[in-house]
Design a protein around this motif. Structure first.
Motif, PDB file in Angstrom:
ATOM      1  N   TRP A  24       0.881  -1.056  -0.235  1.00 14.36           N
ATOM      2  CA  TRP A  24       0.588   0.122   0.065  1.00 14.36           C
ATOM      3  C   TRP A  24       1.371   1.729  -0.217  1.00 14.36           C
ATOM      4  CZ3 TRP A  24      -4.740   0.082  -1.772  1.00 14.36           C
ATOM      5  CH2 TRP A  24      -5.421  -0.898  -1.452  1.00 14.36           C
ATOM      6  N   ALA A  25       1.957   0.936   0.809  1.00  9.52           N
ATOM      7  CA  ALA A  25       3.078   2.402   0.920  1.00  9.52           C
ATOM      8  C   ALA A  25       3.506   2.832  -0.976  1.00  9.52           C
ATOM      9  CB  ALA A  25       3.864   2.357   1.466  1.00  9.52           C
ATOM     10  N   GLY A  26       3.745   1.855  -1.564  1.00  7.65           N
ATOM     11  CA  GLY A  26       4.108   1.309  -2.639  1.00  7.65           C
ATOM     12  C   GLY A  26       3.378   2.168  -3.696  1.00  7.65           C
ATOM     13  N   LEU A  27       1.778   2.117  -3.162  1.00  4.64           N
ATOM     14  CA  LEU A  27       0.808   2.264  -4.630  1.00  4.64           C
ATOM     15  C   LEU A  27       0.526   3.955  -3.717  1.00  4.64           C
ATOM     16  CD1 LEU A  27      -1.898  -0.135  -4.492  1.00  4.64           C
ATOM     17  CD2 LEU A  27      -0.727   0.544  -5.833  1.00  4.64           C
ATOM     18  N   ILE A 155     -19.946  -7.528  -6.173  1.00  9.46           N
ATOM     19  CA  ILE A 155     -20.191  -8.524  -5.331  1.00  9.46           C
ATOM     20  C   ILE A 155     -19.069  -8.838  -4.322  1.00  9.46           C
ATOM     21  CG2 ILE A 155     -21.529 -10.081  -4.410  1.00  9.46           C
ATOM     22  CD1 ILE A 155     -23.755  -9.116  -6.346  1.00  9.46           C
ATOM     23  N   LEU A 156     -18.223  -9.163  -5.505  1.00  8.64           N
ATOM     24  CA  LEU A 156     -16.999 -10.496  -5.269  1.00  8.64           C
ATOM     25  C   LEU A 156     -16.097  -9.155  -4.466  1.00  8.64           C
ATOM     26  CD1 LEU A 156     -16.550 -12.438  -8.202  1.00  8.64           C
ATOM     27  CD2 LEU A 156     -17.018 -12.794  -6.066  1.00  8.64           C
ATOM     28  N   LEU A 157     -15.833  -8.267  -4.922  1.00  9.58           N
ATOM     29  CA  LEU A 157     -15.310  -7.507  -3.846  1.00  9.58           C
ATOM     30  C   LEU A 157     -15.628  -7.343  -2.053  1.00  9.58           C
ATOM     31  CD1 LEU A 157     -13.740  -4.883  -6.600  1.00  9.58           C
ATOM     32  CD2 LEU A 157     -12.912  -6.817  -5.919  1.00  9.58           C
ATOM     33  N   ALA A 211      -8.597  -7.787  -1.723  1.00 12.84           N
ATOM     34  CA  ALA A 211     -10.327  -6.969  -2.254  1.00 12.84           C
ATOM     35  C   ALA A 211      -9.539  -5.622  -2.332  1.00 12.84           C
ATOM     36  CB  ALA A 211     -10.771  -7.426  -1.082  1.00 12.84           C
ATOM     37  N   MET A 212      -9.632  -4.827  -1.213  1.00  9.78           N
ATOM     38  CA  MET A 212      -9.313  -3.299  -1.171  1.00  9.78           C
ATOM     39  C   MET A 212      -7.357  -3.101  -2.575  1.00  9.78           C
ATOM     40  SD  MET A 212     -11.032  -1.756   0.665  1.00  9.78           S
ATOM     41  CE  MET A 212     -12.506  -3.704   0.414  1.00  9.78           C
ATOM     42  N   PHE A 213      -7.134  -3.905  -2.568  1.00 13.23           N
ATOM     43  CA  PHE A 213      -6.444  -3.512  -3.863  1.00 13.23           C
ATOM     44  C   PHE A 213      -7.056  -4.067  -4.917  1.00 13.23           C
ATOM     45  CE2 PHE A 213      -2.053  -4.904  -1.270  1.00 13.23           C
ATOM     46  CZ  PHE A 213      -1.674  -3.698  -1.777  1.00 13.23           C
ATOM     47  N   THR A 218      -8.927  -1.146  -9.731  1.00 13.68           N
ATOM     48  CA  THR A 218     -10.308  -1.131 -10.819  1.00 13.68           C
ATOM     49  C   THR A 218     -10.263   0.769 -10.997  1.00 13.68           C
ATOM     50  OG1 THR A 218     -11.367  -3.065  -9.797  1.00 13.68           O
ATOM     51  CG2 THR A 218     -12.622  -1.766 -10.871  1.00 13.68           C
ATOM     52  N   LYS A 219     -10.187   1.500  -9.694  1.00 14.52           N
ATOM     53  CA  LYS A 219     -10.369   2.859  -9.552  1.00 14.52           C
ATOM     54  C   LYS A 219      -9.538   3.427 -10.288  1.00 14.52           C
ATOM     55  CE  LYS A 219     -12.269   6.535  -7.855  1.00 14.52           C
ATOM     56  NZ  LYS A 219     -13.855   6.845  -7.909  1.00 14.52           N
ATOM     57  N   LEU A 220      -8.031   2.990 -10.461  1.00 11.08           N
ATOM     58  CA  LEU A 220      -7.165   3.640 -11.562  1.00 11.08           C
ATOM     59  C   LEU A 220      -7.400   3.378 -13.191  1.00 11.08           C
ATOM     60  CD1 LEU A 220      -4.422   4.543 -11.707  1.00 11.08           C
ATOM     61  CD2 LEU A 220      -3.315   2.224 -12.134  1.00 11.08           C
TER      62      LEU A 220
END
Length: 309
Positions: A24-27, A155-157, A211-213, A218-220
């Motif tokens: 997450w820090a890398g993102l 739904i899967l996320l 899931a959060m990744f 997906t947002k990106l």
């Protein structure tokens, strides 16, 4: 032997969480992919790591640090994950209300002196608040993901936080109904029976971060798709998308004789606006025109910017 297995499981959980925090820090930096949300996920994983390290030190001797503080840190993790999801999908912010709930929970926990007998009480309070946070996290995930991802993918996320909600709700129900020493495995992770809960923590730590990744990536992708299809100034479809829609309409006409209409518009004397008021005023005029035209369209219509004016 049992102690070695417990330590191994704890180490496995810590390794997964630490790796997730680094990812997450890398993102967040230097990639700057949803940096505000990614930073919250970094803090959430580091907080979870601290809570687990405190939990590992639990013994039969009562301790505020290893009982109440560890439980509050784990609840803070859930609150931070919810805050990250809200930042990621620009949902309404609930941090103040969540902090109030966390403060009330802290008060309720700390008025109870830690002891072997108070574990049951701590487990009930923790499970109730965790159920609430996980349920709200599931709702926020669905609100943020479903409008942008069609079908079952959205739904899967949301499945990992939903599973956590069911787990803590079932744990709360069992703690309220069960009596006697058999309920100890629900509150004492260091017991031999508590290994099932540790394995669940391993799976959920991995699934939650995955899931959060997926949600962040997906947002990106959706953001890149939006930039590729939209005019950067007015926000309407760009020329490439407009030409594509015209080609589709022409094919439908050739195959099914489905008629279509093209309206080509031009702003008269637009150059005078730029010359007399400047390009900033010209840009504002274009955006206002695009806004008014977009508000008058039907769902089947498409407005795109063909040229400079």
């Amino acid at each position: 032997m049992q102690l070695e297995i417990t330590q191994l499981l704890y180490s496995f959980v810590c390794l997964i969480i630490l790796a997730s925090a680094i990812a997450w820090a890398g993102l967040a930096y230097p990639l700057r992919i949803a940096p505000n949300a990614s930073l919250r996920f970094v803090i959430a994983n580091l907080t979870c790591l601290s809570a687990i390290m405190l939990t590992m030190q639990r013994t039969a001797e009562p301790s505020y640090w290893f009982w109440q503080v560890a439980d509050l840190l784990l609840l803070t993790v859930l609150m931070l994950f919810r805050s990250g999801v809200q930042r990621l999908f620009r949902l309404s912010y609930s941090l103040r209300w969540d902090l109030v709930i966390l403060a009330v929970t802290a008060f309720v926990l700390f008025i109870q002196v830690p002891s072997a007998q108070s574990q049951h009480f701590f487990g009930i309070i923790f499970s109730a608040v965790a159920t609430y946070f996980c349920a709200m996290l599931t709702r926020d995930a669905l609100l943020g993901i479903r409008p942008q991802i069609n079908g079952q993918a959205g739904i899967l996320l949301a499945i990992p936080p939903a599973l956590l909600t069911l787990f803590f709700a079932a744990r709360l129900l069992l703690l309220l109904l069960m009596d006697g020493p058999e309920r100890n495995y629900l509150v004492d992770l260091n017991s031999p029976e508590g290994h099932h809960m540790l394995w669940f923590m391993v799976a959920q730590s991995l699934l939650m971060n995955v899931a959060m990744f997926a949600a962040a990536l997906t947002k990106l992708v959706l953001r890149i798709k939006h930039l590729a299809e939209r005019d950067i100034l007015t926000g309407v479809a760009n020329r490439r998308i407009g030409i594509l829609r015209l080609e589709q309409a022409e094919k439908l006409y050739q195959r099914d004789q489905m008629a279509f209409c093209i309206v080509l518009m031009d702003l008269d004397y637009f150059k005078k606006i730029n010359d007399s008021l400047g390009h900033v005023a010209g840009d504002a005029a274009l955006k206002e025109c695009a806004h008014r035209l977009s508000s008058a369209l039907r769902g089947s219509d498409v407005l795109f910017r063909y040229g400079g004016e």
